[in-house]
Design an enzyme around this catalytic site. Sequence first.
Site, PDB file in Angstrom:
ATOM      1  N   ASN A   9      -1.193 -71.870  57.802  1.00 28.96           N
ATOM      2  CA  ASN A   9      -1.383 -72.025  56.400  1.00 28.96           C
ATOM      3  C   ASN A   9      -2.017 -73.251  56.262  1.00 28.96           C
ATOM      4  O   ASN A   9      -0.517 -73.662  55.568  1.00 28.96           O
ATOM      5  CB  ASN A   9       0.431 -70.740  56.451  1.00 28.96           C
ATOM      6  CG  ASN A   9       0.210 -71.040  55.243  1.00 28.96           C
ATOM      7  OD1 ASN A   9      -0.548 -71.031  53.854  1.00 28.96           O
ATOM      8  ND2 ASN A   9       1.400 -70.509  54.490  1.00 28.96           N
ATOM      9  N   LYS A  11      -2.344 -73.093  53.049  1.00 26.05           N
ATOM     10  CA  LYS A  11      -2.088 -72.730  51.409  1.00 26.05           C
ATOM     11  C   LYS A  11      -3.023 -73.137  50.645  1.00 26.05           C
ATOM     12  O   LYS A  11      -3.640 -72.729  50.603  1.00 26.05           O
ATOM     13  CB  LYS A  11      -0.810 -74.087  51.111  1.00 26.05           C
ATOM     14  CG  LYS A  11       0.398 -73.587  51.849  1.00 26.05           C
ATOM     15  CD  LYS A  11       1.372 -73.937  51.502  1.00 26.05           C
ATOM     16  CE  LYS A  11       2.622 -73.886  53.172  1.00 26.05           C
ATOM     17  NZ  LYS A  11       4.361 -73.895  52.215  1.00 26.05           N
ATOM     18  N   HIS A  95       4.613 -64.467  51.869  1.00 25.55           N
ATOM     19  CA  HIS A  95       5.689 -65.673  51.934  1.00 25.55           C
ATOM     20  C   HIS A  95       6.444 -65.933  50.905  1.00 25.55           C
ATOM     21  O   HIS A  95       6.255 -65.776  49.490  1.00 25.55           O
ATOM     22  CB  HIS A  95       4.231 -66.688  52.366  1.00 25.55           C
ATOM     23  CG  HIS A  95       4.592 -68.436  52.543  1.00 25.55           C
ATOM     24  ND1 HIS A  95       4.942 -69.140  51.781  1.00 25.55           N
ATOM     25  CD2 HIS A  95       4.472 -68.825  53.259  1.00 25.55           C
ATOM     26  CE1 HIS A  95       5.556 -70.116  52.137  1.00 25.55           C
ATOM     27  NE2 HIS A  95       4.793 -70.125  53.219  1.00 25.55           N
ATOM     28  N   GLU A  97       6.874 -68.951  49.056  1.00 26.12           N
ATOM     29  CA  GLU A  97       6.364 -69.370  47.569  1.00 26.12           C
ATOM     30  C   GLU A  97       5.655 -68.237  46.638  1.00 26.12           C
ATOM     31  O   GLU A  97       5.761 -68.397  46.030  1.00 26.12           O
ATOM     32  CB  GLU A  97       4.512 -70.036  48.554  1.00 26.12           C
ATOM     33  CG  GLU A  97       5.995 -71.823  48.353  1.00 26.12           C
ATOM     34  CD  GLU A  97       5.041 -72.142  49.557  1.00 26.12           C
ATOM     35  OE1 GLU A  97       3.792 -71.393  49.692  1.00 26.12           O
ATOM     36  OE2 GLU A  97       5.503 -73.203  50.559  1.00 26.12           O
ATOM     37  N   GLU A 167      10.993 -68.129  57.795  1.00 25.71           N
ATOM     38  CA  GLU A 167      10.977 -69.041  57.264  1.00 25.71           C
ATOM     39  C   GLU A 167      11.848 -69.622  55.984  1.00 25.71           C
ATOM     40  O   GLU A 167      12.236 -69.106  54.955  1.00 25.71           O
ATOM     41  CB  GLU A 167       9.901 -69.391  55.812  1.00 25.71           C
ATOM     42  CG  GLU A 167       8.561 -69.135  57.530  1.00 25.71           C
ATOM     43  CD  GLU A 167       7.284 -69.973  56.601  1.00 25.71           C
ATOM     44  OE1 GLU A 167       6.417 -70.484  57.363  1.00 25.71           O
ATOM     45  OE2 GLU A 167       6.705 -69.465  55.407  1.00 25.71           O
ATOM     46  N   GLY A 173       8.453 -77.064  53.385  1.00 23.29           N
ATOM     47  CA  GLY A 173       8.024 -78.223  52.658  1.00 23.29           C
ATOM     48  C   GLY A 173       8.783 -79.034  52.418  1.00 23.29           C
ATOM     49  O   GLY A 173       8.500 -80.472  52.296  1.00 23.29           O
ATOM     50  N   SER A 213       8.763 -76.820  58.204  1.00 29.18           N
ATOM     51  CA  SER A 213       8.658 -78.176  58.517  1.00 29.18           C
ATOM     52  C   SER A 213       8.356 -78.039  60.508  1.00 29.18           C
ATOM     53  O   SER A 213       9.025 -79.387  60.591  1.00 29.18           O
ATOM     54  CB  SER A 213       9.720 -78.806  58.387  1.00 29.18           C
ATOM     55  OG  SER A 213       9.678 -78.953  56.847  1.00 29.18           O
TER      56      SER A 213
HETATM   57  P1  PGA Z   1       5.251 -76.730  56.238  1.00 27.19           P
HETATM   58  O1  PGA Z   1       5.288 -74.989  55.411  1.00 27.19           O
HETATM   59  O2  PGA Z   1       5.281 -76.444  57.437  1.00 27.19           O
HETATM   60  O3  PGA Z   1       4.774 -77.254  55.592  1.00 27.19           O
HETATM   61  O4  PGA Z   1       7.179 -76.574  55.737  1.00 27.19           O
HETATM   62  C1  PGA Z   1       5.497 -73.324  56.389  1.00 27.19           C
HETATM   63  C2  PGA Z   1       5.408 -72.581  55.589  1.00 27.19           C
HETATM   64  O5  PGA Z   1       5.306 -72.161  54.285  1.00 27.19           O
HETATM   65  O6  PGA Z   1       4.495 -71.598  55.656  1.00 27.19           O
END
Ligand code: PGA
Length: 249
Positions: A9, A11, A95, A97, A167, A173, A213
């Site tokens: 992803n 982003k 997601h 976010e 997630e 992140g 992560s």
């Molecule tokens: P990350 O993000 O691996 O940077 O923690 C995962 C995601 O948001 O899908």
Amino acid sequence: MRRPLIAGNWKLNGLQSAAVTLAAAIREGVTRDSRTEVLVCPPFTAIGVVSAALKDTGIAVGGQDLHWQDSGAFTGEVSGAMLADLGCRYVIVGHSERRQFFGETDEWVGKKLRAAQAAGLEPIVCVGERLEEREGNVTEAVIGRQLDGALAGLSKEQMSKLTVAYEPVWAIGTGKVATPSQAQEVHAFIRARLGTLSDGATAREVRILYGGSVNPENIRGLMEQTDVNGALVGGASLKADSFLKIVRC
Ligand code: PGA
């Protein structure tokens, strides 16, 4: 059960030139007979060039979001048909976010995943609890609500074609990954809930990805878990080297 899926992803990262460079480096490192299916989800503006760079490689391309309408007066939105037209096979839906910063609700997630399937895309439906919810011991209640709210009423066929991504918001992140047993516990809960919403055999068809992560050091322990069928990778998918190590885990 299909092959495990490793999805990147990207982003809000990457102008077209950088996206093509990253896609080309990933292409060099993935063989056609890869044990895992590989997917990259660039920002909308780079999907076209990344699709072209990955044509006929077996590496799939996906969107990071879609709107549930096919067309109309919805300024700024992109439909499933538009993503399919650019060569997408998958799309991420719900997601955290999007839920956190753009007010996305379980109802919207339900509409979006249905629109994705109607457009011939495979939705990856994201669920996960926030830190205070885990600490308040309501992880299962939160994830149960997210699943029921988005998936209730799907036919068994629609359900069997889903991919779900667990997630935990506190792991995204942050560098704080869920332990393999924490992930397995929630993945098993998700599979059981999918069984309640359809039946056990259908639920066993659904790939459940872990995200939050993920990196080359922690992927193996996660993938060893019975109900972990792949990963949704953010930060570590932006470098070909780390993403390929995860793909080859
Ligand atoms: P990350 O993000 O691996 O940077 O923690 C995962 C995601 O948001 O899908």
